[in-house]
Design an enzyme around this catalytic site. Structure first.
Site, mmCIF file in Angstrom:
data_model
loop_
_atom_site.group_PDB
_atom_site.id
_atom_site.type_symbol
_atom_site.label_atom_id
_atom_site.label_comp_id
_atom_site.label_asym_id
_atom_site.label_seq_id
_atom_site.Cartn_x
_atom_site.Cartn_y
_atom_site.Cartn_z
ATOM 1 N N ILE A 282 -12.217 -8.082 3.483
ATOM 2 C CA ILE A 282 -11.241 -7.360 4.303
ATOM 3 C C ILE A 282 -9.835 -7.514 3.719
ATOM 4 O O ILE A 282 -9.331 -8.631 3.581
ATOM 5 C CB ILE A 282 -11.251 -7.884 5.748
ATOM 6 C CG1 ILE A 282 -12.649 -7.725 6.335
ATOM 7 C CG2 ILE A 282 -10.234 -7.139 6.593
ATOM 8 C CD1 ILE A 282 -12.847 -8.455 7.634
ATOM 9 N N GLU A 284 -6.670 -7.892 4.611
ATOM 10 C CA GLU A 284 -5.973 -8.162 5.866
ATOM 11 C C GLU A 284 -4.606 -7.488 5.949
ATOM 12 O O GLU A 284 -4.185 -7.015 6.997
ATOM 13 C CB GLU A 284 -5.781 -9.680 6.059
ATOM 14 C CG GLU A 284 -7.048 -10.459 6.336
ATOM 15 C CD GLU A 284 -7.718 -10.922 5.056
ATOM 16 O OE1 GLU A 284 -7.318 -10.473 3.966
ATOM 17 O OE2 GLU A 284 -8.667 -11.729 5.132
ATOM 18 N N ASP A 326 10.647 28.916 10.194
ATOM 19 C CA ASP A 326 11.365 29.856 11.037
ATOM 20 C C ASP A 326 12.516 30.437 10.221
ATOM 21 O O ASP A 326 12.892 29.882 9.181
ATOM 22 C CB ASP A 326 11.891 29.120 12.271
ATOM 23 C CG ASP A 326 12.456 30.063 13.314
ATOM 24 O OD1 ASP A 326 11.966 31.202 13.393
ATOM 25 O OD2 ASP A 326 13.384 29.661 14.031
ATOM 26 N N ASP A 606 13.480 25.393 15.094
ATOM 27 C CA ASP A 606 14.566 24.792 15.862
ATOM 28 C C ASP A 606 14.549 25.174 17.330
ATOM 29 O O ASP A 606 15.269 24.599 18.120
ATOM 30 C CB ASP A 606 15.928 25.168 15.260
ATOM 31 C CG ASP A 606 16.149 26.668 15.203
ATOM 32 O OD1 ASP A 606 15.258 27.421 15.631
ATOM 33 O OD2 ASP A 606 17.214 27.085 14.727
ATOM 34 N N ASN A 672 -10.273 -7.273 -3.605
ATOM 35 C CA ASN A 672 -11.291 -7.640 -2.619
ATOM 36 C C ASN A 672 -12.709 -7.463 -3.159
ATOM 37 O O ASN A 672 -13.602 -8.269 -2.870
ATOM 38 C CB ASN A 672 -11.101 -6.822 -1.343
ATOM 39 C CG ASN A 672 -9.891 -7.271 -0.546
ATOM 40 O OD1 ASN A 672 -8.790 -6.770 -0.756
ATOM 41 N ND2 ASN A 672 -10.077 -8.221 0.334
ATOM 42 N N ASN A 699 -5.291 -13.271 -0.886
ATOM 43 C CA ASN A 699 -4.945 -12.017 -0.226
ATOM 44 C C ASN A 699 -3.486 -12.001 0.231
ATOM 45 O O ASN A 699 -2.815 -10.966 0.183
ATOM 46 C CB ASN A 699 -5.863 -11.764 0.978
ATOM 47 C CG ASN A 699 -7.272 -11.413 0.546
ATOM 48 O OD1 ASN A 699 -7.533 -11.201 -0.634
ATOM 49 N ND2 ASN A 699 -8.201 -11.359 1.501
ATOM 50 N N THR A 702 -1.345 -11.400 -2.905
ATOM 51 C CA THR A 702 -1.469 -10.049 -3.462
ATOM 52 C C THR A 702 -1.135 -8.978 -2.428
ATOM 53 O O THR A 702 -0.497 -7.976 -2.740
ATOM 54 C CB THR A 702 -2.881 -9.816 -4.003
ATOM 55 O OG1 THR A 702 -3.831 -10.048 -2.964
ATOM 56 C CG2 THR A 702 -3.169 -10.739 -5.168
#
Length: 861
Positions: A282, A284, A326, A606, A672, A699, A702
């Site tokens: 994971i 994180e 527009d 607008d 990971n 983790n 990094t």
């Protein structure tokens, strides 16, 4: 009521509403209010702050992170769990602040309502709270009033209403009591007035036909309430990633834990390995880093006058391939301006000050031009600060040519007048014995028998009359609003202005394009982004403005859209450049047709009429200065300078931000993948080489400062030369998968070999081997970081913040080796020889990483 109010005679509408010209009685009003409710915009059941906050955690990735935190607590690793929870909560708070601001769109519609209204009741005229109005009430309107409800006009006197916020019409609309055809577009229903619009001049009396949520503004509010928030590709991909990671963690745990138990591994050790795999799998910090990187981009964009209200819109902006814009106040300046004059023998380009002479040729037009401007300034009820926009444009033109308007009016006091009316189509003023007239050319010409030429007044022959008509058509073809000017000498009173006039010339006015817009549109087109004008204005004006800006001239009218089914519109929408006379419902259908074709659409606007489309668009972009609060609240991005060129800069910034997101997502996921592979394969051999605390630290190093610093990487020089990102091609496409798989394989093979070498045949993992693999992995990640930046053509030394972040992370890694912190991480100090081995690993991996990156470049579309 048989028929719509605008197509019926006023008397029939009044009768069908069981009302009278002198209004309702108080008893009847109370009865109808009980039936119809208050004349107010009902706020939808908006989300509470608690709901908004909890919604921040409705993400598969977040749930996986929370599950990992729970597993860490069960295994006795409370520190790991606390770190994960802190990251998740911080991300949730940031998202809550952004989303809470987006809940005010419908509230802003309430602010459009007039606080009071003048109404006829019980035989008298009196002010009442506008929320008390009911169908059948008779309201009195005067210049400066906000129309309190939708109504059918019963009486008018020179009544003009500014409906730009509702219809997109750039000039006030003249109103009358005459019915119009049932199929008449909203912008042309002269017999009606609508809630939230403004009376610019004259007087009127109207019977209320609709109140509250049944008004045109109420329909917009209902559509806003029914519109679901759009999600960006990145949001969807992160959710898919979270689900896949969660499934992967379950599968790995289901495989590894029983296998380890079967081999005799203690239950606690098996649980720790499962936790380690979960932590390794994971990323994180991914949600927080994405959020903070978008926030950095938001700050940069705000410095460039683009205020971002929803963070995911930044990423979505980089994928936009169609801009629906527009016209009024977005492509144009939002104010009428005199751009051309005609004084019989010359056409004067008023903007450039140049004169194109015809065969009458050569004479100085200065005196006649000055007279034309003087008539426009004197036969005029407005001031430079207040009044009708068309009349104000005439005053500005006179001032630009050096005339002192105040002095001119003081020296030529008005002694008589013929007021303008929509039936008469002209107005006249008398100044001592000279009369001046301005009005519709076809009407003014009918009252003239002479025309002013270079040689003085001459008879207005059929030939000269034809020249006037030809010029009027020419001005009209260029979308100019044309007024004619004339005078008469020896005027006794205003009645003398009905005939015997001398025609002076014509003024052509337009709401001109912004100077920088043409270049900005050209730049967005070079970036592969289509530009389409979607406006409530008429076809001629819309086409002329679009053509002058390089948008194109293929036009589709709102009436045609009305007759098309969704499939036909989807087939036509790509080939159309300009959509004219559109309603709010048309704009939403146009957007949905483009989106069904696979386009990522940005909508700019607008007005109140733009709000549903702004909310439905992939990216809604509102004007900050001229934009209504409703439009701003419904949008994702607000342009603080109302400058279309800011959109081009915002797209460039959005693409650059997406590049940076791509880099750190690739960086995090590749780390990971390598972590999971190393832990999984090592565990099969009986080694827990990287425990959960070390994986979380990797983790943190990094996913933390270095990944965040990637968000400050500069925009690549070629970012606006690339086509938009394919909406169907996700961020985790073939290039990223190739990078993650290739670098992950290199890292896994090298680090497992490094583990074998440093174990030196030990049956169990030693603190030394663990420290070597742990530290070697951290430094490999920093090497890979610069390889990924090279892959995206980012100069190595272009981001000093990244160098500082990497240096800081290295210092933190050294701290867990050489300070008392090492006992919490299970590490030991390393010697010079050990650092030599780590350097050798880096030397082996760098060319391998570069080879993978070179192959990945070939996968880019």
């Amino acid at each position: 009521m048989s028929g719509t109010p605008h197509e019926l005679e006023a008397e029939r509408v009044t009768e069908s509403l069981e009302s009278r010209p002198d209004g309702l009685t108080s008893d009847e009003v109370r009865r109808r209010r009980a039936e119809h409710g208050e004349n107010d915009i009902v706020r939808g059941g908006g989300r509470s702050p608690v709901d908004i906050f909890l919604a921040q955690f409705n993400s598969a990735l977040i749930w996986v992170l929370l599950a990992a935190a729970a597993l860490s607590i069960w295994a006795g690793h409370a520190v790991d769990a606390i770190l994960i929870v802190i990251i998740v909560v911080a991300n949730g708070i940031f998202g809550f602040v952004q989303d809470y601001r987006a809940e005010r769109s419908l509230e802003s519609l309430r602010e459009l309502a007039a606080p009071t209204a003048t109404v006829r009741r019980d035989g008298e005229t009196r002010p009442v709270d506008a929320t008390e109005l009911v169908p059948g009430d008779v309201v009195v309107l005067r210049g400066g009033d906000v129309v309190p409800a939708d109504g059918r006009l019963l009486e008018t006197s020179d009544l003009e209403v500014d409906e730009a916020s509702l219809t997109g019409e750039s000039v006030p609309v003249s109103k009358s009591t005459a019915p119009v055809a049932s199929e008449t577009p909203l912008a042309e229903r002269a017999s009606m007035v609508y809630k939230g619009t403004s009376v610019t001049r004259g007087k009127g009396v109207a019977v209320v036909t609709e109140t509250g949520m049944e008004t045109e503004v109420g329909d917009i509010a209902r559509e806003l309430a029914a519109t679901e928030e759009t999600r960006t590709p990145l949001q969807d991909e992160l959710d898919v990633l979270g689900r896949n990671l969660g499934l992967g963690v379950l599968v790995l745990s289901a495989l590894v834990a029983p296998l380890l138990l079967f081999r005799g591994t203690p239950a606690v050790q098996a649980a720790l390995t499962a936790v380690s795999l979960a932590v390794a799998a994971i990323p994180e910090g991914l949600p927080a880093v994405v959020t903070l990187t978008l926030a950095l981009g938001v700050r940069k964009m705000s410095e460039e006058n683009a205020l971002v209200r929803r963070l995911p819109a930044v990423e979505a902006l980089g994928a936009v391939d169609v801009v629906c814009t527009d016209k009024t106040g977005t492509l144009t300046q939002g104010q009428m301006t005199v751009s051309r004059l005609w004084v019989n023998d010359a056409v004067v380009d008023f903007g450039a000050g140049e004169t194109d002479r015809d065969e009458f040729g050569g004479a100085d037009v200065g005196d006649r031009e000055e007279l034309l401007l003087e008539i426009g300034a004197l036969c005029n009820d407005s001031t430079l600060e207040d009044g009708d926009p068309t009349e104000q444009a005439l005053l500005v033109a006179a001032e630009r040519r050096g005339l002192d308007v105040d002095g001119l009016r003081e020296s030529n006091p008005r002694t008589g007048e013929v007021p303008f009316s929509s039936e008469r189509k002209w107005m006249g003023t008398v100044h001592d014995d000279v009369g001046y007239v301005k009005g519709a050319p076809e009407v003014v010409v009918e009252h003239c028998d002479r025309i002013l030429t270079a040689d003085g007044p001459k008879p207005l022959t059929d030939e000269r009359r034809e020249r006037v008509e030809t010029t009027v058509r020419s001005f009209g073809d260029d979308a100019l609003r044309v007024l004619a000017m004339a005078y008469r000498e020896a005027v006794a009173d205003a009645d003398d202005l009905a005939d015997g006039l001398t025609f002076v010339g014509l003024t052509g006015m337009i709401d001109p394009p912004r100077e920088e817009v043409a270049d900005a549109i050209a730049q967005t087109k070079r970036a592969g982004i289509g530009v389409k004008m979607v406006t409530g204005d008429n076809v001629r004006t819309a086409r002329a403005i679009a053509d002058s800006l390089g948008i194109g001239t293929a036009v589709l009218e709102g009436g045609e859209i009305e007759r098309m089914d969704d499939e036909t519109l989807r087939d036509r929408v790509d080939s159309v450049d300009v959509f004219a006379r559109t309603s709010p419902e048309h704009k939403v259908r146009i957007l949905q047709a483009l989106q069904k074709r696979g386009n990522d659409v940005a909508m700019t606007g607008d007005g109140v009429n733009d709000a549903p489309a702004l909310k439905n668009a992939d990216v809604g972009v509102a004007m900050g200065i001229r934009g209504t609060e409703v439009a701003r609240q419904a949008s994702d991005i607000v342009l603080l300078d109302d400058d279309y060129a800011t959109i081009e800069r915002a797209v460039e910034r959005g693409r650059g931000i997406f590049d940076n997101i791509w880099k750190f997502v690739a960086y995090l996921l590749s780390a990971n993948v390598a972590e999971v592979s190393i832990v999984f394969l090592a565990s099969l051999s009986g080694y827990l080489i990287l425990p959960a605390v070390q994986l979380l630290w990797i983790n943190l190093l990094t996913d933390g400062l270095p990944a965040l610093a990637l968000g400050a990487d500069p925009v690549s020089d070629d970012v606006m030369e690339r086509p938009p990102r394919d909406p169907d091609r996700g961020i985790i496409g073939r290039p990223m998968i190739g990078l993650i798989g290739g670098t992950g394989a290199v890292t896994t093979v090298v680090m497992l070999a490094f583990m074998v070498v440093t174990l030196e045949g030990a049956a169990e993992v030693t603190a030394y081997a663990m420290t070597m693999v742990f530290t070697g992995f951290v430094f490999l990640e920093f090497v890979k970081l610069y390889v990924i930046r090279w892959l995206r053509e980012t100069p190595t030394l272009s981001n000093p913040w990244l160098a500082v972040a990497v240096a800081g992370s290295i210092a933190l890694q050294l701290a867990v080796l050489y300070t008392p912190l090492n006992r919490y991480f299970g590490t030991v100090p390393l010697g010079v020889t050990d650092w030599g081995l780590i350097a050798a690993v880096l030397v082996v991996c760098l060319p391998a990483y570069l080879a993978v990156a070179a192959l990945v470049r070939r996968l880019e579309p």
